[in-house]
Design a protein around this motif. Sequence first.
Motif, PDB file in Angstrom:
ATOM      1  N   VAL A  66     -11.766 -53.961  27.155  1.00  0.00           N
ATOM      2  CA  VAL A  66     -11.056 -52.827  27.738  1.00  0.00           C
ATOM      3  C   VAL A  66      -9.805 -52.533  26.918  1.00  0.00           C
ATOM      4  O   VAL A  66      -8.923 -53.377  26.770  1.00  0.00           O
ATOM      5  N   GLN A  67      -9.719 -51.321  26.385  1.00  0.00           N
ATOM      6  CA  GLN A  67      -8.566 -50.908  25.594  1.00  0.00           C
ATOM      7  C   GLN A  67      -7.387 -50.594  26.508  1.00  0.00           C
ATOM      8  O   GLN A  67      -7.557 -50.101  27.624  1.00  0.00           O
ATOM      9  N   SER A  68      -6.162 -50.869  26.036  1.00  0.00           N
ATOM     10  CA  SER A  68      -4.964 -50.589  26.819  1.00  0.00           C
ATOM     11  C   SER A  68      -4.933 -49.125  27.231  1.00  0.00           C
ATOM     12  O   SER A  68      -5.157 -48.232  26.411  1.00  0.00           O
ATOM     13  N   GLY A  69      -4.665 -48.894  28.511  1.00  0.00           N
ATOM     14  CA  GLY A  69      -4.596 -47.537  29.025  1.00  0.00           C
ATOM     15  C   GLY A  69      -5.929 -46.961  29.451  1.00  0.00           C
ATOM     16  O   GLY A  69      -5.974 -45.832  29.946  1.00  0.00           O
ATOM     17  N   PHE A  70      -7.016 -47.742  29.298  1.00  0.00           N
ATOM     18  CA  PHE A  70      -8.351 -47.241  29.658  1.00  0.00           C
ATOM     19  C   PHE A  70      -9.048 -48.145  30.670  1.00  0.00           C
ATOM     20  O   PHE A  70     -10.268 -48.082  30.816  1.00  0.00           O
ATOM     21  N   ALA A  71      -8.279 -48.952  31.380  1.00  0.00           N
ATOM     22  CA  ALA A  71      -8.884 -49.883  32.340  1.00  0.00           C
ATOM     23  C   ALA A  71      -9.599 -49.159  33.472  1.00  0.00           C
ATOM     24  O   ALA A  71     -10.494 -49.721  34.115  1.00  0.00           O
ATOM     25  N   GLY A  72      -9.207 -47.907  33.737  1.00  0.00           N
ATOM     26  CA  GLY A  72      -9.886 -47.143  34.778  1.00  0.00           C
ATOM     27  C   GLY A  72     -11.360 -46.951  34.511  1.00  0.00           C
ATOM     28  O   GLY A  72     -12.147 -46.782  35.448  1.00  0.00           O
ATOM     29  N   LEU A 123       2.039 -51.732  35.589  1.00  0.00           N
ATOM     30  CA  LEU A 123       2.210 -53.178  35.467  1.00  0.00           C
ATOM     31  C   LEU A 123       1.199 -53.750  34.480  1.00  0.00           C
ATOM     32  O   LEU A 123       0.580 -54.787  34.723  1.00  0.00           O
ATOM     33  N   ASP A 124       1.048 -53.046  33.348  1.00  0.00           N
ATOM     34  CA  ASP A 124       0.149 -53.540  32.309  1.00  0.00           C
ATOM     35  C   ASP A 124       0.930 -53.681  31.008  1.00  0.00           C
ATOM     36  O   ASP A 124       2.160 -53.634  31.001  1.00  0.00           O
ATOM     37  N   ASP A 125       0.232 -53.842  29.895  1.00  0.00           N
ATOM     38  CA  ASP A 125       0.935 -54.080  28.633  1.00  0.00           C
ATOM     39  C   ASP A 125       1.482 -52.796  28.010  1.00  0.00           C
ATOM     40  O   ASP A 125       2.039 -52.841  26.908  1.00  0.00           O
ATOM     41  N   LEU A 126       1.363 -51.665  28.695  1.00  0.00           N
ATOM     42  CA  LEU A 126       1.995 -50.429  28.226  1.00  0.00           C
ATOM     43  C   LEU A 126       3.309 -50.155  28.964  1.00  0.00           C
ATOM     44  O   LEU A 126       3.810 -49.036  28.933  1.00  0.00           O
ATOM     45  N   PRO A 184      19.188 -47.119  34.785  1.00  0.00           N
ATOM     46  CA  PRO A 184      18.659 -46.197  33.769  1.00  0.00           C
ATOM     47  C   PRO A 184      18.234 -46.935  32.497  1.00  0.00           C
ATOM     48  O   PRO A 184      18.790 -47.976  32.155  1.00  0.00           O
ATOM     49  N   ARG A 185      17.205 -46.412  31.844  1.00  0.00           N
ATOM     50  CA  ARG A 185      16.746 -46.905  30.545  1.00  0.00           C
ATOM     51  C   ARG A 185      16.396 -48.395  30.602  1.00  0.00           C
ATOM     52  O   ARG A 185      16.655 -49.143  29.652  1.00  0.00           O
ATOM     53  N   SER A 186      15.791 -48.815  31.700  1.00  0.00           N
ATOM     54  CA  SER A 186      15.456 -50.231  31.859  1.00  0.00           C
ATOM     55  C   SER A 186      13.967 -50.521  31.690  1.00  0.00           C
ATOM     56  O   SER A 186      13.569 -51.684  31.675  1.00  0.00           O
ATOM     57  N   VAL A 187      13.145 -49.469  31.565  1.00  0.00           N
ATOM     58  CA  VAL A 187      11.703 -49.644  31.370  1.00  0.00           C
ATOM     59  C   VAL A 187      11.204 -48.607  30.368  1.00  0.00           C
ATOM     60  O   VAL A 187      11.541 -47.419  30.479  1.00  0.00           O
ATOM     61  N   LEU A 188      10.406 -49.059  29.410  1.00  0.00           N
ATOM     62  CA  LEU A 188       9.719 -48.144  28.503  1.00  0.00           C
ATOM     63  C   LEU A 188       8.268 -48.045  28.972  1.00  0.00           C
ATOM     64  O   LEU A 188       7.514 -49.022  28.910  1.00  0.00           O
ATOM     65  N   PHE A 189       7.904 -46.882  29.450  1.00  0.00           N
ATOM     66  CA  PHE A 189       6.562 -46.643  29.967  1.00  0.00           C
ATOM     67  C   PHE A 189       5.692 -45.988  28.899  1.00  0.00           C
ATOM     68  O   PHE A 189       6.107 -45.012  28.277  1.00  0.00           O
ATOM     69  N   GLY A 190       4.492 -46.522  28.693  1.00  0.00           N
ATOM     70  CA  GLY A 190       3.528 -45.845  27.839  1.00  0.00           C
ATOM     71  C   GLY A 190       3.604 -46.168  26.366  1.00  0.00           C
ATOM     72  O   GLY A 190       3.025 -45.450  25.552  1.00  0.00           O
ATOM     73  N   GLY A 191       4.298 -47.209  25.979  1.00  0.00           N
ATOM     74  CA  GLY A 191       4.371 -47.575  24.572  1.00  0.00           C
ATOM     75  C   GLY A 191       5.506 -46.887  23.843  1.00  0.00           C
ATOM     76  O   GLY A 191       6.346 -46.198  24.435  1.00  0.00           O
ATOM     77  N   ALA A 192       5.531 -47.062  22.527  1.00  0.00           N
ATOM     78  CA  ALA A 192       6.662 -46.613  21.711  1.00  0.00           C
ATOM     79  C   ALA A 192       6.939 -45.122  21.840  1.00  0.00           C
ATOM     80  O   ALA A 192       8.099 -44.692  21.756  1.00  0.00           O
ATOM     81  N   ALA A 193       5.910 -44.330  22.023  1.00  0.00           N
ATOM     82  CA  ALA A 193       6.085 -42.876  22.132  1.00  0.00           C
ATOM     83  C   ALA A 193       6.161 -42.423  23.587  1.00  0.00           C
ATOM     84  O   ALA A 193       6.018 -41.231  23.873  1.00  0.00           O
ATOM     85  N   GLY A 194       6.421 -43.354  24.496  1.00  0.00           N
ATOM     86  CA  GLY A 194       6.397 -43.031  25.914  1.00  0.00           C
ATOM     87  C   GLY A 194       7.734 -42.586  26.463  1.00  0.00           C
ATOM     88  O   GLY A 194       8.531 -41.935  25.767  1.00  0.00           O
ATOM     89  N   ASP A 209       0.534 -42.261  38.333  1.00  0.00           N
ATOM     90  CA  ASP A 209      -0.152 -41.602  37.218  1.00  0.00           C
ATOM     91  C   ASP A 209       0.843 -41.019  36.222  1.00  0.00           C
ATOM     92  O   ASP A 209       1.897 -40.516  36.595  1.00  0.00           O
ATOM     93  N   ARG A 210       0.472 -41.104  34.953  1.00  0.00           N
ATOM     94  CA  ARG A 210       1.173 -40.456  33.841  1.00  0.00           C
ATOM     95  C   ARG A 210       2.639 -40.918  33.728  1.00  0.00           C
ATOM     96  O   ARG A 210       3.539 -40.130  33.458  1.00  0.00           O
ATOM     97  N   SER A 211       2.870 -42.213  33.899  1.00  0.00           N
ATOM     98  CA  SER A 211       4.243 -42.730  33.855  1.00  0.00           C
ATOM     99  C   SER A 211       4.884 -42.590  32.489  1.00  0.00           C
ATOM    100  O   SER A 211       6.112 -42.625  32.375  1.00  0.00           O
ATOM    101  N   GLY A 212       4.082 -42.420  31.455  1.00  0.00           N
ATOM    102  CA  GLY A 212       4.621 -42.354  30.101  1.00  0.00           C
ATOM    103  C   GLY A 212       5.048 -40.974  29.641  1.00  0.00           C
ATOM    104  O   GLY A 212       5.463 -40.818  28.488  1.00  0.00           O
TER     105      GLY A 212
END
Length: 263
Positions: A80-86, A178-181, A148-158, A97-100
């Motif tokens: 399962v690729q990151s972000g595609f577990a659904g 709550l996954d690796d993204l 503020p600015r305590s979580v990066l959602f969706g990876g580097a471009a999130g 949904d769409r946290s990034g």
Amino acid sequence: MYRLDQFGEVGMVLDSLERYRVEVHGIPAALAGRGLALVEGLADSSDLLRLAESIGTVVPHRDSGADGVTTIADLGTERVQSGFAGFSACALNPHTDRSGVDHPPVLLMTSCGLPTATGGECVLIDGQAVYDDLAESEPDALRAFCAPRSVLFGGAAGYLGSIFTDADDGRIEVRLRLDDLAQFSPEVCRWLPTLRAAIDRHAMMIKLDMGQGYVLNNHRWLHGRRAFTGQRVIFRVNANPLPHLGIPFGFRPSPVAASSGMR
């Protein structure tokens, strides 16, 4: 790992969800109040799309078709690729949904096209209940989740933000995965077990039959699912509510939480 199998028996929580069942004409009022509506009579993806267009402007998803409907099923991939577990049969951690993205869609709508015989229950958690719980039981944790600015959602471009955010007119919005993204600050990481425990305390589960579904305020409610076996098909649409319906973003904290100095 966040374990969905730690939740209680499904039958014990169905009664608590009955108050969210509404007729189609009652969906806007339900969303304006509790932020969740359980619906029936959605025979196929076209019915779900018609419902979405009657209360909102459809927001396309990365995985949706041209009409904005995403068909979610186990594609049988070995890894399962990151972000595609659904698109697997795995359990999904509670999330929004769409946290990034900067402005996640306000509404999430789903319907069941094919139920599975074993597992696959939907997990629903009211973010307002979690927020109010933390304000009373663990205010230091809640402060960390509001920083503020305590979580990066969706990876580097999130999106760089927080789990709970002040919105307009004294309201709060929740954003979570709550996954690796999701990359959390050290202070937030310290309190994640507390957050997970609060989520567990307020989790409700329901197994959807064919034609059943839900509409929820994606800025208030978390959703996930339990693992399943066999075939399961769920249709999903994201949308932003039509302005004249008066469906608000997020939620208002309880008077106790609001007076605790969290905001």
